[in-house]
Design a protein around this motif. Structure first.
Motif, PDB file in Angstrom:
ATOM      1  N   ILE A 273       0.833  -1.200   0.000  1.00  0.00           N
ATOM      2  CA  ILE A 273       0.000   0.000   0.000  1.00  0.00           C
ATOM      3  C   ILE A 273       0.872   1.256   0.000  1.00  0.00           C
ATOM      4  O   ILE A 273       0.642   2.205  -0.771  1.00  0.00           O
ATOM      5  CB  ILE A 273      -0.932  -0.005   1.225  1.00  0.00           C
ATOM      6  CG1 ILE A 273      -2.003  -1.105   1.085  1.00  0.00           C
ATOM      7  CG2 ILE A 273      -1.601   1.347   1.404  1.00  0.00           C
ATOM      8  CD1 ILE A 273      -2.969  -0.884  -0.045  1.00  0.00           C
ATOM      9  N   ALA A 274       1.891   1.268   0.852  1.00  0.00           N
ATOM     10  CA  ALA A 274       2.785   2.428   0.910  1.00  0.00           C
ATOM     11  C   ALA A 274       3.590   2.587  -0.376  1.00  0.00           C
ATOM     12  O   ALA A 274       3.819   3.713  -0.837  1.00  0.00           O
ATOM     13  CB  ALA A 274       3.722   2.303   2.109  1.00  0.00           C
ATOM     14  N   SER A 275       4.010   1.482  -0.982  1.00  0.00           N
ATOM     15  CA  SER A 275       4.792   1.558  -2.220  1.00  0.00           C
ATOM     16  C   SER A 275       3.960   2.113  -3.366  1.00  0.00           C
ATOM     17  O   SER A 275       4.461   2.897  -4.184  1.00  0.00           O
ATOM     18  CB  SER A 275       5.336   0.169  -2.584  1.00  0.00           C
ATOM     19  OG  SER A 275       6.229  -0.300  -1.598  1.00  0.00           O
TER      20      SER A 275
ATOM     21  N   ASN B  88       6.102  10.999   3.108  1.00  0.00           N
ATOM     22  CA  ASN B  88       6.278  10.857   4.551  1.00  0.00           C
ATOM     23  C   ASN B  88       4.965  10.477   5.224  1.00  0.00           C
ATOM     24  O   ASN B  88       4.944   9.634   6.134  1.00  0.00           O
ATOM     25  CB  ASN B  88       6.811  12.155   5.143  1.00  0.00           C
ATOM     26  CG  ASN B  88       6.793  12.160   6.661  1.00  0.00           C
ATOM     27  OD1 ASN B  88       5.903  12.750   7.270  1.00  0.00           O
ATOM     28  ND2 ASN B  88       7.744  11.483   7.271  1.00  0.00           N
ATOM     29  N   ARG B  89       3.870  11.042   4.788  1.00  0.00           N
ATOM     30  CA  ARG B  89       2.574  10.717   5.392  1.00  0.00           C
ATOM     31  C   ARG B  89       2.180   9.281   5.077  1.00  0.00           C
ATOM     32  O   ARG B  89       1.600   8.586   5.913  1.00  0.00           O
ATOM     33  CB  ARG B  89       1.513  11.691   4.897  1.00  0.00           C
ATOM     34  CG  ARG B  89       1.780  13.129   5.349  1.00  0.00           C
ATOM     35  CD  ARG B  89       0.669  14.061   4.952  1.00  0.00           C
ATOM     36  NE  ARG B  89      -0.577  13.706   5.632  1.00  0.00           N
ATOM     37  CZ  ARG B  89      -1.706  14.383   5.489  1.00  0.00           C
ATOM     38  NH1 ARG B  89      -1.745  15.443   4.699  1.00  0.00           N
ATOM     39  NH2 ARG B  89      -2.787  14.013   6.130  1.00  0.00           N
ATOM     40  N   ALA B  90       2.508   8.821   3.867  1.00  0.00           N
ATOM     41  CA  ALA B  90       2.249   7.417   3.535  1.00  0.00           C
ATOM     42  C   ALA B  90       3.162   6.489   4.329  1.00  0.00           C
ATOM     43  O   ALA B  90       2.732   5.434   4.814  1.00  0.00           O
ATOM     44  CB  ALA B  90       2.434   7.196   2.034  1.00  0.00           C
TER      45      ALA B  90
ATOM     46  N   GLY C 170      -0.675   0.817   9.549  1.00  0.00           N
ATOM     47  CA  GLY C 170      -1.847   1.040   8.711  1.00  0.00           C
ATOM     48  C   GLY C 170      -1.689   0.432   7.337  1.00  0.00           C
ATOM     49  O   GLY C 170      -0.577   0.213   6.862  1.00  0.00           O
ATOM     50  N   GLY C 171      -2.819   0.170   6.685  1.00  0.00           N
ATOM     51  CA  GLY C 171      -2.806  -0.368   5.331  1.00  0.00           C
ATOM     52  C   GLY C 171      -3.271  -1.801   5.240  1.00  0.00           C
ATOM     53  O   GLY C 171      -3.311  -2.383   4.159  1.00  0.00           O
ATOM     54  N   LEU C 172      -3.637  -2.406   6.378  1.00  0.00           N
ATOM     55  CA  LEU C 172      -4.090  -3.789   6.356  1.00  0.00           C
ATOM     56  C   LEU C 172      -5.590  -3.870   6.104  1.00  0.00           C
ATOM     57  O   LEU C 172      -6.068  -4.766   5.412  1.00  0.00           O
ATOM     58  CB  LEU C 172      -3.745  -4.470   7.678  1.00  0.00           C
ATOM     59  CG  LEU C 172      -4.021  -5.970   7.769  1.00  0.00           C
ATOM     60  CD1 LEU C 172      -3.250  -6.728   6.689  1.00  0.00           C
ATOM     61  CD2 LEU C 172      -3.652  -6.501   9.137  1.00  0.00           C
ATOM     62  N   ASN C 173      -6.347  -2.919   6.659  1.00  0.00           N
ATOM     63  CA  ASN C 173      -7.800  -2.907   6.477  1.00  0.00           C
ATOM     64  C   ASN C 173      -8.166  -2.066   5.262  1.00  0.00           C
ATOM     65  O   ASN C 173      -7.578  -1.020   5.008  1.00  0.00           O
ATOM     66  CB  ASN C 173      -8.486  -2.329   7.719  1.00  0.00           C
ATOM     67  CG  ASN C 173      -8.146  -3.107   8.971  1.00  0.00           C
ATOM     68  OD1 ASN C 173      -8.174  -4.330   8.991  1.00  0.00           O
ATOM     69  ND2 ASN C 173      -7.789  -2.391  10.035  1.00  0.00           N
TER      70      ASN C 173
END
Length: 486
Positions: free
Chosen positions: A179-181, A460-462, A470-473
């Motif tokens: 998700i972050a990538s 940075n916020r990501a 975060g990013g699992l749900n």
């Protein structure tokens, strides 16, 4: 009666197998600071935490959310991580099955002719005669079962179970990282496109200035030096455009790899860069919360629990291993008499193996298990410390980048005002072309720097969202919303 005895034996074996020689598990204590840097006080109770905040609710850009959905569906690394979970789950099922008796049904039939010279039968005259014999057997029973008095099989099962749990956390960590990538690649592509648009506007402005410069040169107002400077500025803008185009194309290639396919047409329109996030701030909480919110930390702890269980299996190898095999059935020389009561058969074959001389193998296996546990402890502590650093670095960067962006905004606005005033003075013949070109160059550089700072702030916020788990749900959990509202 025989059935009852065998049933009682199995039940007794299951009861006796409950013991374990694994050390009592204790979660290692890792020394952490009381608070993250750039954060004072404890958790903000009025906001939802990152690990409960779904990415659909955190990222506001519908185009970005569509790309994230494609990545979760098609990304090969995430698919491999999910398949690894299934593989380890199957390994755990194998280890768990070894704790229970293996039951099976057997059946056999044999028919053969015995030669006269080898026959044990004789006729009335006392001479050997050949004959045809038949034998039929059928049975049901325990084909394999280890009486786990010292917990070897149970420890191996627990070790496999914790490896399975750890692999689930590995898959979750891969999803959060994905998700972050995707967000980082998307912001890089958007900023590169903004840089291209900026370079294009500057190029058009400089080409117009070059046209006016040529007219002034032909009129003898300026020298050839001014013309050369104008040409240099045009080529600089073209080089900036080409560099931004390269960055955009590379970001699109990275996005195509992440989503597992070419970027599809017909995606929703993109939002402006300053409207990418629905939540302005993410509450951080206390450092100890990282232990429960990051899958990589939980994965490291499950690996430690697995290594702890392996010590129990290694210790149990020093003690006897008892295997129970037994069956009940029927046998007959005639098929129609196979199930007569008088032809009932049974067998019970316990086997015990006691290690005496293993030439240090069991001791070496125990030493290896203990060393691997110590390695797992060190890995767990390192993972916790690395998680703390990830959050701390993101928070420090958030504070610094916010100040840097605000200062860069003011600087850019000042450069734009300067360029506007110099352009007015130049149009009225007060400022020289060199002063105008200098003001335009500084304005262009300031706008480029502002875009780069904005990209770092978005990433940075990501990254902070990822560092906080975060990013699992996909969507914000209802229960978490209710808890935050209380």
């Amino acid at each position: 009666m025989i059935k009852n005895k065998m049933l009682l034996s199995v039940v007794a074996a299951a009861v006796l197998s409950a013991c374990s020689m694994a050390p009592n598990y204790q979660q290692p204590t890792v020394e952490l600071a009381n608070h993250f840097p750039a954060v004072s006080g404890s958790r903000n109770q009025g906001n939802i935490l990152a690990d409960h905040l779904g990415w659909q609710d955190y990222f506001a850009d519908e185009r970005l959310r569509s790309l994230m959905a494609l990545a979760l569906q098609n990304n090969r690394d995430l698919r491999v991580a999910a398949l690894n979970v299934e593989a380890v789950r199957a390994q755990y099922a194998i280890a768990r099955a070894n704790q229970l008796p293996a039951l099976g049904v057997t059946g056999s039939a044999q028919k053969g002719r015995t030669a006269q010279d080898l026959s044990s039968r004789v006729d009335a005259q006392g001479q050997q005669v050949s004959f045809v014999s038949e034998a039929y057997n059928v049975g049901f029973g325990v084909t394999a079962f280890e009486l786990d008095l010292f917990g070897r099989v149970n420890s191996l099962s627990k070790s496999a179970l914790n490896r399975y749990f750890g692999q689930i956390q590995n898959r979750d960590a891969a999803q959060i990282s994905l998700i972050a990538s995707v967000a980082d690649a998307y912001f890089a592509e958007r900023v590169a496109q903004e840089s291209m648009d900026l370079a294009q506007r500057v190029l058009q402005s400089r080409e117009e200035s070059k046209r006016l410069t040529d007219l002034s040169y032909k009129a003898g107002v300026i020298s050839a030096i001014d013309v050369n400077i104008a040409e240099t500025q045009i080529e600089t803008a073209r080089a900036g455009y080409a560099s931004a185009q390269q960055a955009r194309d590379q970001a699109q290639n990275a996005m195509a790899l992440l989503i597992g396919q070419p970027i599809p047409a017909g995606l929703p329109p993109a939002l402006p860069l300053n409207q990418q996030f629905a939540h302005v701030e993410l509450p951080v909480g206390l450092p100890s919360d990282v232990l429960y919110r990051r899958p990589d930390v939980r994965e490291a702890e499950f690996a430690l629990k697995s290594a702890n269980a392996d010590i129990g299996a290694a210790r149990a190898a020093f003690f006897p291993r008892i295997n129970l095999i037994g069956s009940i059935g029927s046998g007959s020389t005639e098929l129609n008499g196979l199930f007569d009561g008088v032809n009932r058969t049974w067998s019970f074959m316990p086997q015990i193996t006691l290690p005496i001389f293993t030439w240090g193998q069991n001791k070496a296996n125990l030493d290896l298990a203990e060393v691997r546990k110590n390695i797992a402890v060190a890995q767990y502590e390192k993972t916790v410390q690395a998680a703390f650093r990830d959050v701390a670095d993101a928070l420090v960067a958030r504070s610094a980048l916010r100040q840097q962006y605000q200062a860069q905004q003011k600087s850019t606005q000042a450069q734009l005002n300067r360029y506007r005033l110099v352009k007015m003075r130049y149009d009225h013949g007060i400022s020289s072309s060199l002063e105008l070109l200098d003001a335009e160059r500084d304005s262009y550089s300031a706008q480029q720097a502002l875009l780069q700072t904005q990209q770092m702030l978005l990433q940075n916020r990501a990254d902070l969202y990822k560092a906080l788990g975060g990013g699992l749900n996909e969507e914000t959990q209802t229960a978490a919303n209710e808890t935050a509202a209380q």
